[in-house]
Design a protein around this motif. Structure first.
Motif, PDB file in Angstrom:
ATOM      1  N   TYR A 123     -24.886  -9.330 -22.458  1.00  0.00           N
ATOM      2  CA  TYR A 123     -26.162  -9.192 -21.743  1.00  0.00           C
ATOM      3  C   TYR A 123     -26.026  -8.258 -20.546  1.00  0.00           C
ATOM      4  O   TYR A 123     -26.841  -7.348 -20.360  1.00  0.00           O
ATOM      5  CB  TYR A 123     -26.641 -10.577 -21.321  1.00  0.00           C
ATOM      6  CG  TYR A 123     -27.972 -10.625 -20.622  1.00  0.00           C
ATOM      7  CD1 TYR A 123     -29.010  -9.758 -20.949  1.00  0.00           C
ATOM      8  CD2 TYR A 123     -28.207 -11.564 -19.623  1.00  0.00           C
ATOM      9  CE1 TYR A 123     -30.236  -9.829 -20.308  1.00  0.00           C
ATOM     10  CE2 TYR A 123     -29.433 -11.645 -18.988  1.00  0.00           C
ATOM     11  CZ  TYR A 123     -30.441 -10.773 -19.326  1.00  0.00           C
ATOM     12  OH  TYR A 123     -31.650 -10.842 -18.689  1.00  0.00           O
ATOM     13  N   THR A 124     -24.998  -8.445 -19.731  1.00  0.00           N
ATOM     14  CA  THR A 124     -24.830  -7.590 -18.558  1.00  0.00           C
ATOM     15  C   THR A 124     -24.533  -6.145 -18.959  1.00  0.00           C
ATOM     16  O   THR A 124     -25.020  -5.213 -18.325  1.00  0.00           O
ATOM     17  CB  THR A 124     -23.741  -8.127 -17.612  1.00  0.00           C
ATOM     18  OG1 THR A 124     -22.518  -8.275 -18.323  1.00  0.00           O
ATOM     19  CG2 THR A 124     -24.152  -9.450 -16.995  1.00  0.00           C
ATOM     20  N   ARG A 125     -23.750  -5.961 -20.020  1.00  0.00           N
ATOM     21  CA  ARG A 125     -23.451  -4.597 -20.474  1.00  0.00           C
ATOM     22  C   ARG A 125     -24.702  -3.925 -21.040  1.00  0.00           C
ATOM     23  O   ARG A 125     -25.006  -2.776 -20.699  1.00  0.00           O
ATOM     24  CB  ARG A 125     -22.347  -4.592 -21.523  1.00  0.00           C
ATOM     25  CG  ARG A 125     -20.944  -4.761 -20.963  1.00  0.00           C
ATOM     26  CD  ARG A 125     -19.847  -4.631 -22.021  1.00  0.00           C
ATOM     27  NE  ARG A 125     -19.915  -5.695 -23.026  1.00  0.00           N
ATOM     28  CZ  ARG A 125     -20.404  -5.565 -24.261  1.00  0.00           C
ATOM     29  NH1 ARG A 125     -20.860  -4.407 -24.676  1.00  0.00           N
ATOM     30  NH2 ARG A 125     -20.436  -6.585 -25.092  1.00  0.00           N
ATOM     31  N   LEU A 126     -25.405  -4.636 -21.932  1.00  0.00           N
ATOM     32  CA  LEU A 126     -26.592  -4.066 -22.554  1.00  0.00           C
ATOM     33  C   LEU A 126     -27.663  -3.738 -21.514  1.00  0.00           C
ATOM     34  O   LEU A 126     -28.220  -2.634 -21.511  1.00  0.00           O
ATOM     35  CB  LEU A 126     -27.172  -5.027 -23.602  1.00  0.00           C
ATOM     36  CG  LEU A 126     -26.387  -5.170 -24.891  1.00  0.00           C
ATOM     37  CD1 LEU A 126     -26.874  -6.375 -25.686  1.00  0.00           C
ATOM     38  CD2 LEU A 126     -26.485  -3.906 -25.726  1.00  0.00           C
ATOM     39  N   ALA A 127     -27.959  -4.701 -20.661  1.00  0.00           N
ATOM     40  CA  ALA A 127     -29.013  -4.507 -19.663  1.00  0.00           C
ATOM     41  C   ALA A 127     -28.621  -3.473 -18.613  1.00  0.00           C
ATOM     42  O   ALA A 127     -29.485  -2.803 -18.055  1.00  0.00           O
ATOM     43  CB  ALA A 127     -29.347  -5.833 -18.996  1.00  0.00           C
ATOM     44  N   GLY A 128     -27.324  -3.334 -18.369  1.00  0.00           N
ATOM     45  CA  GLY A 128     -26.862  -2.403 -17.345  1.00  0.00           C
ATOM     46  C   GLY A 128     -26.954  -0.951 -17.743  1.00  0.00           C
ATOM     47  O   GLY A 128     -27.567  -0.135 -17.061  1.00  0.00           O
ATOM     48  N   ASN A 129     -26.354  -0.594 -18.870  1.00  0.00           N
ATOM     49  CA  ASN A 129     -26.403   0.814 -19.272  1.00  0.00           C
ATOM     50  C   ASN A 129     -26.101   1.032 -20.745  1.00  0.00           C
ATOM     51  O   ASN A 129     -26.302   2.122 -21.258  1.00  0.00           O
ATOM     52  CB  ASN A 129     -25.448   1.663 -18.429  1.00  0.00           C
ATOM     53  CG  ASN A 129     -25.897   3.101 -18.366  1.00  0.00           C
ATOM     54  OD1 ASN A 129     -27.068   3.385 -18.137  1.00  0.00           O
ATOM     55  ND2 ASN A 129     -24.979   4.022 -18.582  1.00  0.00           N
ATOM     56  N   GLU A 130     -25.618   0.013 -21.441  1.00  0.00           N
ATOM     57  CA  GLU A 130     -25.196   0.210 -22.825  1.00  0.00           C
ATOM     58  C   GLU A 130     -26.380   0.363 -23.785  1.00  0.00           C
ATOM     59  O   GLU A 130     -26.335   1.157 -24.711  1.00  0.00           O
ATOM     60  CB  GLU A 130     -24.319  -0.959 -23.265  1.00  0.00           C
ATOM     61  CG  GLU A 130     -23.591  -0.710 -24.560  1.00  0.00           C
ATOM     62  CD  GLU A 130     -22.571  -1.790 -24.840  1.00  0.00           C
ATOM     63  OE1 GLU A 130     -22.762  -2.526 -25.831  1.00  0.00           O
ATOM     64  OE2 GLU A 130     -21.595  -1.904 -24.078  1.00  0.00           O
ATOM     65  N   LEU A 131     -27.431  -0.409 -23.550  1.00  0.00           N
ATOM     66  CA  LEU A 131     -28.604  -0.353 -24.422  1.00  0.00           C
ATOM     67  C   LEU A 131     -29.411   0.898 -24.111  1.00  0.00           C
ATOM     68  O   LEU A 131     -29.715   1.174 -22.951  1.00  0.00           O
ATOM     69  CB  LEU A 131     -29.467  -1.605 -24.186  1.00  0.00           C
ATOM     70  CG  LEU A 131     -30.692  -1.710 -25.065  1.00  0.00           C
ATOM     71  CD1 LEU A 131     -30.737  -3.088 -25.700  1.00  0.00           C
ATOM     72  CD2 LEU A 131     -31.934  -1.473 -24.244  1.00  0.00           C
ATOM     73  N   LYS A 132     -29.724   1.647 -25.132  1.00  0.00           N
ATOM     74  CA  LYS A 132     -30.513   2.870 -24.947  1.00  0.00           C
ATOM     75  C   LYS A 132     -31.983   2.560 -25.199  1.00  0.00           C
ATOM     76  O   LYS A 132     -32.357   2.084 -26.267  1.00  0.00           O
ATOM     77  CB  LYS A 132     -30.038   3.984 -25.887  1.00  0.00           C
ATOM     78  CG  LYS A 132     -28.549   4.304 -25.778  1.00  0.00           C
ATOM     79  CD  LYS A 132     -28.105   4.594 -24.373  1.00  0.00           C
ATOM     80  CE  LYS A 132     -26.621   4.857 -24.259  1.00  0.00           C
ATOM     81  NZ  LYS A 132     -26.048   4.483 -23.011  1.00  0.00           N
ATOM     82  N   HIS A 133     -32.807   2.796 -24.206  1.00  0.00           N
ATOM     83  CA  HIS A 133     -34.235   2.517 -24.300  1.00  0.00           C
ATOM     84  C   HIS A 133     -34.866   3.424 -25.346  1.00  0.00           C
ATOM     85  O   HIS A 133     -34.581   4.625 -25.379  1.00  0.00           O
ATOM     86  CB  HIS A 133     -34.892   2.742 -22.938  1.00  0.00           C
ATOM     87  CG  HIS A 133     -36.257   2.178 -22.827  1.00  0.00           C
ATOM     88  ND1 HIS A 133     -37.345   2.754 -23.428  1.00  0.00           N
ATOM     89  CD2 HIS A 133     -36.713   1.074 -22.182  1.00  0.00           C
ATOM     90  CE1 HIS A 133     -38.415   2.043 -23.144  1.00  0.00           C
ATOM     91  NE2 HIS A 133     -38.057   1.007 -22.394  1.00  0.00           N
ATOM     92  N   PRO A 134     -35.727   2.876 -26.219  1.00  0.00           N
ATOM     93  CA  PRO A 134     -36.324   3.708 -27.265  1.00  0.00           C
ATOM     94  C   PRO A 134     -37.154   4.876 -26.724  1.00  0.00           C
ATOM     95  O   PRO A 134     -37.218   5.931 -27.349  1.00  0.00           O
ATOM     96  CB  PRO A 134     -37.200   2.737 -28.062  1.00  0.00           C
ATOM     97  CG  PRO A 134     -37.210   1.451 -27.333  1.00  0.00           C
ATOM     98  CD  PRO A 134     -36.133   1.479 -26.308  1.00  0.00           C
ATOM     99  N   ALA A 135     -37.761   4.716 -25.573  1.00  0.00           N
ATOM    100  CA  ALA A 135     -38.584   5.799 -25.014  1.00  0.00           C
ATOM    101  C   ALA A 135     -37.762   6.851 -24.285  1.00  0.00           C
ATOM    102  O   ALA A 135     -38.112   8.023 -24.298  1.00  0.00           O
ATOM    103  CB  ALA A 135     -39.632   5.222 -24.064  1.00  0.00           C
ATOM    104  N   TRP A 136     -36.670   6.427 -23.647  1.00  0.00           N
ATOM    105  CA  TRP A 136     -35.922   7.349 -22.792  1.00  0.00           C
ATOM    106  C   TRP A 136     -34.598   7.792 -23.403  1.00  0.00           C
ATOM    107  O   TRP A 136     -34.031   8.789 -22.967  1.00  0.00           O
ATOM    108  CB  TRP A 136     -35.666   6.714 -21.420  1.00  0.00           C
ATOM    109  CG  TRP A 136     -36.906   6.155 -20.801  1.00  0.00           C
ATOM    110  CD1 TRP A 136     -37.163   4.837 -20.539  1.00  0.00           C
ATOM    111  CD2 TRP A 136     -38.070   6.876 -20.401  1.00  0.00           C
ATOM    112  NE1 TRP A 136     -38.408   4.703 -19.994  1.00  0.00           N
ATOM    113  CE2 TRP A 136     -38.990   5.941 -19.902  1.00  0.00           C
ATOM    114  CE3 TRP A 136     -38.424   8.226 -20.417  1.00  0.00           C
ATOM    115  CZ2 TRP A 136     -40.241   6.306 -19.428  1.00  0.00           C
ATOM    116  CZ3 TRP A 136     -39.677   8.586 -19.950  1.00  0.00           C
ATOM    117  CH2 TRP A 136     -40.560   7.639 -19.463  1.00  0.00           C
TER     118      TRP A 136
END
Length: 136
Positions: free
Chosen positions: A41-54
């Motif tokens: 959760y901390t990794r994804l929310a921090g920078n690992e997850l790539k936002h579909p719009a950005w």
């Protein structure tokens, strides 16, 4: 320090860090028994997850906005500090929501997802009105 870190220090406020006991999918959960979930959760929310719009993680996106390298930068620069803080908090909240959704659909976190679903059911049942003649 990164541009967003400097901006948060300049404004004097910012989003809180993700705690081991925090709201997740609308209910308060304790992630201490699920260290792998907390880490993801901390990794994804921090920078690992790539936002579909950005197409960027939260920190990279906010760094680009604050440093003037994003299409959102001109809008951000026009905001007063209160508006900038609201923008940062909303962005962080959006990424956390996306990270939560991803964790809930990841088969390796099925036990955690089951607990969250159970807590959501309890929460819904507690909000149900008691009809006349029904015993609580």
């Amino acid at each position: 320090k990164s541009p967003i870190d400097q901006e948060i220090v300049r404004i004097g406020d910012g989003p809180e860090r993700i705690q081991k006991r925090s709201f997740f999918e609308g209910v308060q959960v304790n992630m201490r028994p699920y260290p792998e979930v907390y880490d993801a959760y901390t990794r994804l929310a921090g920078n690992e997850l790539k936002h579909p719009a950005w197409g960027m993680g939260a920190k990279d996106f906010l760094n680009s906005v604050v440093s003037g390298n994003s299409p959102m930068s001109p809008i951000y620069k026009m905001l007063p500090d209160e508006g900038r803080l609201a923008f940062i908090r909303k962005t962080v909240a959006d990424y956390r929501k996306l990270a939560q959704s991803q964790i809930m659909s990841d088969p390796k976190f099925k036990n955690f997802a089951a607990e969250v679903n159970h807590l959501q059911a309890i929460h819904r049942n507690n909000k149900m009105p008691i009809l006349e003649g029904e015993q609580p």
